[in-house]
Design a protein around this motif. Structure first.
Motif, PDB file in Angstrom:
ATOM      1  N   SER A  28       0.846  -1.124   0.325  1.00  0.00           N
ATOM      2  CA  SER A  28       0.032  -0.040  -0.004  1.00  0.00           C
ATOM      3  C   SER A  28       0.722   1.356   0.063  1.00  0.00           C
ATOM      4  O   SER A  28       0.579   2.247  -1.015  1.00  0.00           O
ATOM      5  CB  SER A  28      -1.002  -0.014   1.188  1.00  0.00           C
ATOM      6  OG  SER A  28      -1.795  -1.101   1.239  1.00  0.00           O
ATOM      7  N   LEU A  31       2.064   1.612  -3.186  1.00  0.00           N
ATOM      8  CA  LEU A  31       1.036   2.179  -4.236  1.00  0.00           C
ATOM      9  C   LEU A  31       0.741   3.851  -4.079  1.00  0.00           C
ATOM     10  O   LEU A  31       0.625   4.429  -5.114  1.00  0.00           O
ATOM     11  CB  LEU A  31      -0.288   1.626  -3.929  1.00  0.00           C
ATOM     12  CG  LEU A  31      -1.311   2.038  -4.839  1.00  0.00           C
ATOM     13  CD1 LEU A  31      -1.156   1.676  -6.399  1.00  0.00           C
ATOM     14  CD2 LEU A  31      -2.493   1.046  -4.495  1.00  0.00           C
ATOM     15  N   ILE A  32       0.953   4.129  -2.817  1.00  0.00           N
ATOM     16  CA  ILE A  32       0.839   5.617  -2.330  1.00  0.00           C
ATOM     17  C   ILE A  32       1.893   6.350  -2.957  1.00  0.00           C
ATOM     18  O   ILE A  32       1.712   7.579  -3.806  1.00  0.00           O
ATOM     19  CB  ILE A  32       0.963   5.738  -0.842  1.00  0.00           C
ATOM     20  CG1 ILE A  32      -0.324   5.265  -0.463  1.00  0.00           C
ATOM     21  CG2 ILE A  32       0.881   7.462  -0.679  1.00  0.00           C
ATOM     22  CD1 ILE A  32      -0.402   5.362   1.157  1.00  0.00           C
ATOM     23  N   CYS A  54      -4.257   7.535  -3.030  1.00  0.00           N
ATOM     24  CA  CYS A  54      -3.803   7.302  -1.719  1.00  0.00           C
ATOM     25  C   CYS A  54      -4.981   6.893  -0.957  1.00  0.00           C
ATOM     26  O   CYS A  54      -4.870   5.736  -0.052  1.00  0.00           O
ATOM     27  CB  CYS A  54      -3.458   8.559  -1.111  1.00  0.00           C
ATOM     28  SG  CYS A  54      -1.858   9.125  -1.641  1.00  0.00           S
ATOM     29  N   ALA A  57      -5.715   3.268  -1.643  1.00  0.00           N
ATOM     30  CA  ALA A  57      -4.496   2.285  -0.825  1.00  0.00           C
ATOM     31  C   ALA A  57      -5.069   2.156   0.788  1.00  0.00           C
ATOM     32  O   ALA A  57      -4.769   0.984   1.248  1.00  0.00           O
ATOM     33  CB  ALA A  57      -3.257   3.079  -0.925  1.00  0.00           C
ATOM     34  N   LEU A 115      -1.011   3.878   6.739  1.00  0.00           N
ATOM     35  CA  LEU A 115      -1.273   4.527   5.297  1.00  0.00           C
ATOM     36  C   LEU A 115      -1.473   5.806   5.569  1.00  0.00           C
ATOM     37  O   LEU A 115      -1.268   6.535   4.428  1.00  0.00           O
ATOM     38  CB  LEU A 115      -2.252   3.557   4.809  1.00  0.00           C
ATOM     39  CG  LEU A 115      -1.791   1.931   4.486  1.00  0.00           C
ATOM     40  CD1 LEU A 115      -2.902   1.288   4.031  1.00  0.00           C
ATOM     41  CD2 LEU A 115      -0.548   1.930   3.843  1.00  0.00           C
ATOM     42  N   THR A 119       0.191   8.736   3.111  1.00  0.00           N
ATOM     43  CA  THR A 119      -0.676   9.536   2.525  1.00  0.00           C
ATOM     44  C   THR A 119      -0.164  11.096   2.600  1.00  0.00           C
ATOM     45  O   THR A 119       0.108  11.868   1.610  1.00  0.00           O
ATOM     46  CB  THR A 119      -1.982   9.399   2.607  1.00  0.00           C
ATOM     47  OG1 THR A 119      -2.453   8.167   2.081  1.00  0.00           O
ATOM     48  CG2 THR A 119      -2.933  10.492   1.566  1.00  0.00           C
TER      49      THR A 119
END
Length: 270
Positions: A28, A31-32, A54, A57, A115, A119
């Motif tokens: 994750s 991915l962000i 974000c 994710a 997460l 972000t």
């Protein structure tokens, strides 16, 4: 509560020790920060694209807990019969359910908090890379509110996982019911709305209409907690809607856990 919190802590530590926990976080976060590099391709919607990635994710990281950890930690204990060890220590089945749920909720909270911090860091990096006028409308409140609503929706969904694990005899069947609940929870409202339009020339059977309306009241309306799109446009949820979602989420979770505990009490584990 003296027996619930130790069980919740054990569940939390057991979940954190699994490779799945670190895999979700790493994927994750990757991915962000991938969103930071790709959002520059969309000149007019740079910030929106970054927030879409974000927030998706964050939701993905939280959703994988009910799908994998909760089923594994609860249904796995029953299949491996390790539940006998816990229940033999003067822990009631009600407290066992509640302790396991609180433990999985803590795991979800840690994942989504990490997460969310990633972000905010990604947005700070994007602020240094891209023109400042892109961030004129930026506000942190819609992001935090979207994450909070997503967390509440995941706990509503997680409570149904515990219900299915309390009823079924295998983790495979619990997984199928969990997937079905997720699909219905995100689509049934749209189906009911489509049926209510009464499109000319399209006839819908009465049984289908009644089934859709029944599903709307029986299954959790998970789509209501998905406010990512509004957060990406920095639109705040009206206070009355937020209060309704909180009351609905807490009430549905409490009722589902009560049913899960009731079914688990009456279940023969021998």
């Amino acid at each position: 509560m003296q027996t619930i919190w130790p069980l919740a802590y054990i569940t939390f530590t057991e979940g954190v020790r699994q490779r799945f926990f670190y895999g979700v976080c790493v994927f994750s976060i990757f991915l962000i920060f991938f969103g930071v590099s790709i959002c520059g391709l969309f000149l007019r919607d740079t910030l929106k694209i970054l927030l879409d990635i974000c927030l998706a994710a964050i939701n993905l990281g939280g959703l994988l807990v009910p799908f994998f950890l909760s089923i594994n930690l609860f249904a796995g204990d029953i299949e491996k019969r390790t539940v006998y060890t816990v229940l033999s220590r003067s822990i009631s089945r009600n407290r066992y359910i509640l302790g396991k749920f609180i433990g999985s909720a803590l795991i979800t909270a840690v994942i989504m908090a990490l997460l969310t911090l990633a972000t905010l860091l990604a947005i700070a990096i994007a602020f240094l890379i891209y023109p400042s006028h892109i961030f004129e409308k930026f506000s942190i409140l819609p992001i935090l509110l979207s994450t909070a609503m997503a967390y509440l929706g995941i706990q509503v969904f997680n409570s149904t996982v515990f219900l299915w694990c309390s009823i079924t005899t295998s983790s495979f069947l619990a997984t199928l019911l969990t997937i079905s609940t997720y699909i219905i929870g995100h689509s049934v409202e749209d189906v009911v709305r489509l049926i209510s339009l009464k499109i000319k020339g399209v006839e819908i059977a009465l049984s289908t209409e009644l089934t859709a309306k029944l599903a709307l009241y029986v299954f959790p309306n998970l789509a209501a907690f998905d406010v990512k799109q509004r957060a990406a446009h920095f639109v705040m949820i009206p206070p009355q809607e937020s209060v309704f979602l909180v009351v609905y989420g807490l009430a549905y979770t409490a009722l589902t856990l009560f049913l899960a505990a009731y079914c688990f009490r009456r279940r023969d584990l021998t």
